[in-house]
Design an enzyme around this catalytic site. Sequence first.
Site, PDB file in Angstrom:
ATOM      1  N   HIS A   1       0.833  -1.219   0.000  1.00 41.21           N
ATOM      2  CA  HIS A   1       0.000   0.000   0.000  1.00 41.21           C
ATOM      3  C   HIS A   1       0.859   1.257   0.000  1.00 41.21           C
ATOM      4  O   HIS A   1       1.841   1.334   0.729  1.00 41.21           O
ATOM      5  CB  HIS A   1      -0.947   0.010   1.206  1.00 41.21           C
ATOM      6  CG  HIS A   1      -2.074  -0.963   1.059  1.00 41.21           C
ATOM      7  ND1 HIS A   1      -1.886  -2.306   1.176  1.00 41.21           N
ATOM      8  CD2 HIS A   1      -3.377  -0.772   0.745  1.00 41.21           C
ATOM      9  CE1 HIS A   1      -3.041  -2.922   0.961  1.00 41.21           C
ATOM     10  NE2 HIS A   1      -3.968  -2.019   0.697  1.00 41.21           N
TER      11      HIS A   1
ATOM     12  N   PHE B   1       1.065   3.002   7.285  1.00 43.91           N
ATOM     13  CA  PHE B   1      -0.197   3.174   8.004  1.00 43.91           C
ATOM     14  C   PHE B   1      -1.352   2.875   7.058  1.00 43.91           C
ATOM     15  O   PHE B   1      -1.460   3.484   5.992  1.00 43.91           O
ATOM     16  CB  PHE B   1      -0.306   4.617   8.504  1.00 43.91           C
ATOM     17  CG  PHE B   1      -1.620   4.939   9.157  1.00 43.91           C
ATOM     18  CD1 PHE B   1      -1.846   4.588  10.478  1.00 43.91           C
ATOM     19  CD2 PHE B   1      -2.625   5.584   8.451  1.00 43.91           C
ATOM     20  CE1 PHE B   1      -3.062   4.881  11.097  1.00 43.91           C
ATOM     21  CE2 PHE B   1      -3.842   5.882   9.063  1.00 43.91           C
ATOM     22  CZ  PHE B   1      -4.056   5.533  10.386  1.00 43.91           C
TER      23      PHE B   1
HETATM   24  N1  GUN Z   1      -2.899   3.363   2.254  1.00 46.52           N
HETATM   25  C1  GUN Z   1      -3.520   3.595   3.376  1.00 46.52           C
HETATM   26  N2  GUN Z   1      -4.861   3.611   3.219  1.00 46.52           N
HETATM   27  C2  GUN Z   1      -5.090   3.351   1.943  1.00 46.52           C
HETATM   28  C3  GUN Z   1      -6.279   3.225   1.151  1.00 46.52           C
HETATM   29  O1  GUN Z   1      -7.415   3.358   1.582  1.00 46.52           O
HETATM   30  N3  GUN Z   1      -6.072   2.959  -0.130  1.00 46.52           N
HETATM   31  C4  GUN Z   1      -4.844   2.802  -0.648  1.00 46.52           C
HETATM   32  N4  GUN Z   1      -4.746   2.523  -1.907  1.00 46.52           N
HETATM   33  N5  GUN Z   1      -3.730   2.926   0.035  1.00 46.52           N
HETATM   34  C5  GUN Z   1      -3.856   3.191   1.333  1.00 46.52           C
END
Ligand code: GUN
Length: 168
Positions: free
Chosen positions: A67, A119
């Site tokens: 992420h 996070f």
């Molecule tokens: N990184 C932290 N929260 C999120 C999210 O909701 N979507 C994405 N793509 N990356 C994240």
Amino acid sequence: MTLDSINALDRAGFMAKLGHLFEHSPWVAEETWSQRPFRDVEQLHAALCATMRAASRERQLALIVAHPDLAGRLAQQKKLTQESTREQAGAGLDALSDAELAEFQRINAEYRERFGFPFIICARLNAKDAILRAMQTRLPNSPEQEFATALAEIEKIAKLRLLDVVNP
Ligand code: GUN
């Protein structure tokens, strides 16, 4: 798409439609495909989440690490996936003041330093102020707690992405 048409897909078609639900981790959809037919969207989501939960801790960590940071470097450089771009914009993270951006980057770095992964919060369910507050309240948590929370938030992210594809 309807659930019936999802249930009729071969493995490659299923991956083409649902491979993106878990960030850069098409294996979740791939390893769930053989369980079709799915009764409803909830059951399909539950099956995908069960695949994620049954994976090794190493694979789960790789999923979390895949992420992008919220309001992070990739977002600044406009190098996010289409879904991530939309999620971050939904939380108002594409329109931060310089001070807010600096605050996000400071806490992102502190969080990564402490836990070794980014996070994770479902950005589509939280506006920027709620995200900043959550970052601050979660920072003192244990690594175990944050690992578990990250997986739970990834399930919410995947649910909203799934609902973008399948009409329930
Ligand atoms: N990184 C932290 N929260 C999120 C999210 O909701 N979507 C994405 N793509 N990356 C994240």
